[in-house]
Design an enzyme around this catalytic site. Sequence first.
Site, short mmCIF file in Angstrom:
data_model
loop_
_atom_site.label_atom_id
_atom_site.label_comp_id
_atom_site.label_asym_id
_atom_site.label_seq_id
_atom_site.Cartn_x
_atom_site.Cartn_y
_atom_site.Cartn_z
N HIS A 1 0.82 -1.21 0.00
CA HIS A 1 0.00 0.00 0.00
C HIS A 1 0.85 1.25 0.00
O HIS A 1 2.04 1.24 0.34
CB HIS A 1 -0.95 0.00 1.20
CG HIS A 1 -0.31 0.43 2.48
ND1 HIS A 1 -0.28 1.75 2.90
CD2 HIS A 1 0.32 -0.28 3.44
CE1 HIS A 1 0.35 1.82 4.06
NE2 HIS A 1 0.73 0.61 4.42
N CYS A 2 0.24 2.34 -0.42
CA CYS A 2 0.77 3.68 -0.24
C CYS A 2 -0.41 4.50 0.28
O CYS A 2 -1.32 3.93 0.89
CB CYS A 2 1.38 4.25 -1.52
SG CYS A 2 0.31 4.24 -2.96
N TYR A 3 -0.43 5.79 0.06
CA TYR A 3 -1.53 6.56 0.62
C TYR A 3 -2.86 6.20 -0.02
O TYR A 3 -3.83 5.90 0.66
CB TYR A 3 -1.25 8.07 0.52
CG TYR A 3 -2.22 8.87 1.35
CD1 TYR A 3 -2.04 8.96 2.72
CD2 TYR A 3 -3.33 9.46 0.78
CE1 TYR A 3 -2.94 9.65 3.51
CE2 TYR A 3 -4.24 10.16 1.56
CZ TYR A 3 -4.05 10.26 2.91
OH TYR A 3 -4.95 10.93 3.69
#
Length: 166
Positions: free
Chosen positions: A107-109
Amino acid sequence: MLIINIIFQFLLLIKIQKVISINNNAMNHIYKNLYLGGHRAAENENLLKMYDIYTVINCAAELQNDYKDIISYDLNLYDMPEEQIILTFERTYDFVKKHLDHNILVHCYMGISRSSSFIIFYLMKEEKWDYDTCYEFVKKRRPCVEPNYGFEQQLRDYYNKYINNK
């Protein structure tokens, strides 16, 4: 000029709808045991349990994961075209290979650029597919993915230098 403005507004609306859909479908199964999502998925421990996620790879520098029973690996990347992702991704690829016995959330933001870039990188190395094939494969499973142009260029260069050359 009016037609261009209408087209721009339409494309912006489509992008907003894709971002909204991320919240409704917090993570997407992409390949084997790899899932792709944004910070909402990573913060939802019930969702992680529901998907049997026992390892989380955080690609975002602005986020901190804090889990009790989940292995967390932080990349500390910024979603900026000049961010050098490839060396980080080589180490992360090795980390994923060591944790293939269970599901992994990357994941990232928002789950759009940094994390999707790693998934594309992973597919390029695993399947020896070119950037476009990997991008389309991931996009079919998570329609909002869109690596920034710097990441895309680095991934294309990597493929041409290390995968296509063999």
